[in-house]
Design a protein around this motif. Structure first.
Motif, PDB file in Angstrom:
ATOM      1  N   GLY A   1       0.809  -1.214   0.000  1.00 38.94           N
ATOM      2  CA  GLY A   1       0.000   0.000   0.000  1.00 38.94           C
ATOM      3  C   GLY A   1       0.839   1.260   0.000  1.00 38.94           C
ATOM      4  O   GLY A   1       0.490   2.258  -0.651  1.00 38.94           O
ATOM      5  N   THR A   2       1.953   1.231   0.722  1.00 38.85           N
ATOM      6  CA  THR A   2       2.842   2.404   0.761  1.00 38.85           C
ATOM      7  C   THR A   2       3.502   2.637  -0.589  1.00 38.85           C
ATOM      8  O   THR A   2       3.559   3.768  -1.091  1.00 38.85           O
ATOM      9  CB  THR A   2       3.919   2.210   1.840  1.00 38.85           C
ATOM     10  OG1 THR A   2       3.295   1.966   3.103  1.00 38.85           O
ATOM     11  CG2 THR A   2       4.803   3.443   1.939  1.00 38.85           C
ATOM     12  N   PHE A   3       3.994   1.562  -1.192  1.00 41.68           N
ATOM     13  CA  PHE A   3       4.614   1.685  -2.513  1.00 41.68           C
ATOM     14  C   PHE A   3       3.610   2.192  -3.544  1.00 41.68           C
ATOM     15  O   PHE A   3       3.941   3.052  -4.376  1.00 41.68           O
ATOM     16  CB  PHE A   3       5.175   0.332  -2.955  1.00 41.68           C
ATOM     17  CG  PHE A   3       5.683   0.316  -4.363  1.00 41.68           C
ATOM     18  CD1 PHE A   3       6.905   0.883  -4.688  1.00 41.68           C
ATOM     19  CD2 PHE A   3       4.918  -0.255  -5.380  1.00 41.68           C
ATOM     20  CE1 PHE A   3       7.365   0.881  -6.003  1.00 41.68           C
ATOM     21  CE2 PHE A   3       5.376  -0.263  -6.696  1.00 41.68           C
ATOM     22  CZ  PHE A   3       6.603   0.300  -7.003  1.00 41.68           C
ATOM     23  N   ALA A   4       2.391   1.676  -3.493  1.00 44.63           N
ATOM     24  CA  ALA A   4       1.369   2.099  -4.454  1.00 44.63           C
ATOM     25  C   ALA A   4       1.075   3.584  -4.306  1.00 44.63           C
ATOM     26  O   ALA A   4       0.865   4.290  -5.305  1.00 44.63           O
ATOM     27  CB  ALA A   4       0.090   1.279  -4.254  1.00 44.63           C
ATOM     28  N   GLY A   5       1.050   4.099  -3.080  1.00 45.64           N
ATOM     29  CA  GLY A   5       0.798   5.511  -2.866  1.00 45.64           C
ATOM     30  C   GLY A   5       1.853   6.388  -3.511  1.00 45.64           C
ATOM     31  O   GLY A   5       1.535   7.390  -4.181  1.00 45.64           O
ATOM     32  N   PHE A   6       3.134   6.036  -3.322  1.00 52.47           N
ATOM     33  CA  PHE A   6       4.210   6.805  -3.947  1.00 52.47           C
ATOM     34  C   PHE A   6       4.173   6.667  -5.465  1.00 52.47           C
ATOM     35  O   PHE A   6       4.460   7.630  -6.189  1.00 52.47           O
ATOM     36  CB  PHE A   6       5.563   6.354  -3.405  1.00 52.47           C
ATOM     37  CG  PHE A   6       5.902   6.947  -2.070  1.00 52.47           C
ATOM     38  CD1 PHE A   6       6.499   8.195  -1.983  1.00 52.47           C
ATOM     39  CD2 PHE A   6       5.623   6.266  -0.892  1.00 52.47           C
ATOM     40  CE1 PHE A   6       6.808   8.758  -0.748  1.00 52.47           C
ATOM     41  CE2 PHE A   6       5.929   6.813   0.339  1.00 52.47           C
ATOM     42  CZ  PHE A   6       6.520   8.066   0.417  1.00 52.47           C
ATOM     43  N   LEU A   7       3.820   5.477  -5.931  1.00 49.48           N
ATOM     44  CA  LEU A   7       3.741   5.261  -7.375  1.00 49.48           C
ATOM     45  C   LEU A   7       2.646   6.126  -7.994  1.00 49.48           C
ATOM     46  O   LEU A   7       2.876   6.798  -9.012  1.00 49.48           O
ATOM     47  CB  LEU A   7       3.466   3.788  -7.662  1.00 49.48           C
ATOM     48  CG  LEU A   7       3.270   3.412  -9.135  1.00 49.48           C
ATOM     49  CD1 LEU A   7       4.545   3.693  -9.937  1.00 49.48           C
ATOM     50  CD2 LEU A   7       2.857   1.944  -9.264  1.00 49.48           C
ATOM     51  N   PHE A   8       1.465   6.130  -7.396  1.00 47.34           N
ATOM     52  CA  PHE A   8       0.363   6.929  -7.926  1.00 47.34           C
ATOM     53  C   PHE A   8       0.703   8.417  -7.905  1.00 47.34           C
ATOM     54  O   PHE A   8       0.434   9.145  -8.865  1.00 47.34           O
ATOM     55  CB  PHE A   8      -0.909   6.679  -7.119  1.00 47.34           C
ATOM     56  CG  PHE A   8      -1.448   5.288  -7.238  1.00 47.34           C
ATOM     57  CD1 PHE A   8      -1.139   4.495  -8.330  1.00 47.34           C
ATOM     58  CD2 PHE A   8      -2.268   4.756  -6.252  1.00 47.34           C
ATOM     59  CE1 PHE A   8      -1.628   3.197  -8.448  1.00 47.34           C
ATOM     60  CE2 PHE A   8      -2.759   3.469  -6.355  1.00 47.34           C
ATOM     61  CZ  PHE A   8      -2.441   2.693  -7.452  1.00 47.34           C
ATOM     62  N   GLY A   9       1.298   8.875  -6.806  1.00 49.48           N
ATOM     63  CA  GLY A   9       1.675  10.277  -6.710  1.00 49.48           C
ATOM     64  C   GLY A   9       2.730  10.650  -7.730  1.00 49.48           C
ATOM     65  O   GLY A   9       2.673  11.729  -8.345  1.00 49.48           O
ATOM     66  N   GLY A  10       3.707   9.772  -7.935  1.00 48.40           N
ATOM     67  CA  GLY A  10       4.758  10.038  -8.917  1.00 48.40           C
ATOM     68  C   GLY A  10       4.215  10.089 -10.334  1.00 48.40           C
ATOM     69  O   GLY A  10       4.612  10.955 -11.133  1.00 48.40           O
TER      70      GLY A  10
END
Length: 292
Positions: free
Chosen positions: A244-253
C-alpha cells in the motif's frame, strides 16, 4: 445448497455496501466545503452568500445546499419579473450576487456548493463496493465501510486546498485502531490487531523521518494520515503495508509526471499527496483483504 448461498452472499454484500457508500457520499460535499479552507482557518461556517450553515450536528450533516439562498433567489426572481410574465426570467434579470452554482429553473429548491455531489457519491459507492468484493462477509468489512467515507472526504479536501485537517486525520487513526481492536474479538476475522498497531507506529514514524528530511516534499498532515493508513494496512500484515505504501508513492509520482508532461507543473510544483496515499492504501487493502 450452502455453496450456492455462499456464492450469492458477496453479491448482496456488494450491493448493500454500494448503497451505503452512495448514501454516505451525499454528505461528503458539505463537509468538504467546510473544511476546504486555508491552514490558519478552522472551517467555514457560512455558505458562499454568507448565510449561516445550519442542520443536523451543528450544520455538518446534510446535503451541500442552502435553503436560505434558494429563498433569496425565488424572491429576487419574483420581484424582477415583468407584469404578465410571472415566473419567467430571461438573461441576467433573475440573478442575484453570488448566483453561481444555484440550481437552474424558475422555482429552485436549493443552492448547491462544494464539490459535485453525484461524482462524490459515485466515488464513495464504488469505493465501498470494491471493499465488499475483496473482504467478503468477514467482520472487518464493517470497519472498512465506516472509514471509507472519511477517506474520500480527506482526499477531496486535500485536492481542493492541499490540506489534511487534524480533526480528520487523527480521529481516523484512533477510530481505525479501536474498531479493529473490537473486530479482533469477533470470530472469523482475517487480520491481526498487534500488526495494525505496529503498522500505524512504523508508517507514521517513517513518514515523520521523511518530513524531517524534506519538509517541502512531505507535509505534516501526511505524517498524521500515515498513522491511520498504517493501522488499516497493518491489519493484513507487513506485506500489505509495504504494498500500500509503494502504491501511494507510485500513484503520486505518476500524477506528477503527467502534470509535467502536460506542462502544468514544474519540478518544484507542490501537489496534494494525501489522495495518492489514500489511493495506494485502498489498492493495498483490496489485495490484502482478497488474499487473506
Amino acid at each position: 445448497m450452502d455453496l450456492e448461498l455462499w456464492s450469492v452472499r458477496p453479491l448482496w454484500l456488494t450491493v448493500l455496501a454500494a448503497l451505503w457508500g452512495a448514501a454516505a457520499g451525499l454528505l461528503v460535499p458539505r463537509a468538504a466545503y467546510r473544511f476546504a479552507v486555508e491552514p490558519d482557518e478552522a472551517w467555514r461556517t457560512r455558505c458562499p452568500d454568507g448565510h449561516v450553515l445550519t442542520g443536523a450536528a451543528g450544520g455538518w450533516l446534510g446535503l451541500a445546499r442552502c435553503p436560505d439562498c434558494a429563498q433569496d433567489l425565488r424572491d429576487s426572481r419574483t420581484s424582477r419579473s415583468a407584469p404578465g410574465d410571472a415566473g419567467r426570467v430571461s438573461g441576467d434579470a433573475g440573478r442575484v450576487p453570488g448566483d453561481a452554482g444555484r440550481v437552474p429553473g424558475d422555482a429552485p429548491t436549493a443552492y448547491r456548493y462544494g464539490p459535485g455531489t453525484p461524482l462524490v457519491g459515485l466515488a464513495t459507492a464504488g469505493t465501498c463496493a470494491g471493499l465488499a468484493l475483496a473482504t467478503g462477509a468477514r467482520p472487518e468489512l464493517a470497519v472498512w465501510l465506516l472509514l471509507a467515507p472519511l477517506g474520500v472526504l480527506l482526499a477531496v479536501v486535500d485536492f481542493r486546498v492541499q490540506r489534511l485537517p487534524d480533526v480528520l486525520t487523527l480521529p481516523l487513526a484512533g477510530l481505525a485502531l479501536v474498531l479493529l481492536g473490537v473486530m479482533a474479538l469477533v470470530p472469523e476475522h482475517a487480520g491481526q490487531w498487534p500488526t495494525a498497531l505496529f503498522g500505524s507506529l512504523v508508517l507514521g514514524g517513517a513518514y515523520f523521518l521523511l518530513f524531517l528530511v524534506n519538509p517541502n516534499g512531505m507535509g505534516f498532515g501526511d505524517v498524521k494520515l500515515a498513522l491511520g493508513i498504517g493501522a488499516v494496512l497493518g491489519w493484513y500484515g507487513w506485506g500489505t503495508v509495504v504494498l500500500g505504501t509503494f502504491a501511494g508513492f507510485l500513484f503520486g509520482g505518476l500524477y506528477g509526471l503527467v502534470l509535467v508532461l502536460m506542462r502544468r507543473a514544474g519540478r518544484k510544483t507542490s501537489i496534494p499527496f494525501g489522495p495518492f496515499l489514500l489511493a495506494g492504501a485502498y489498492a493495498g487493502l483490496l489485495i490484502g483483504a482478497y488474499a487473506a
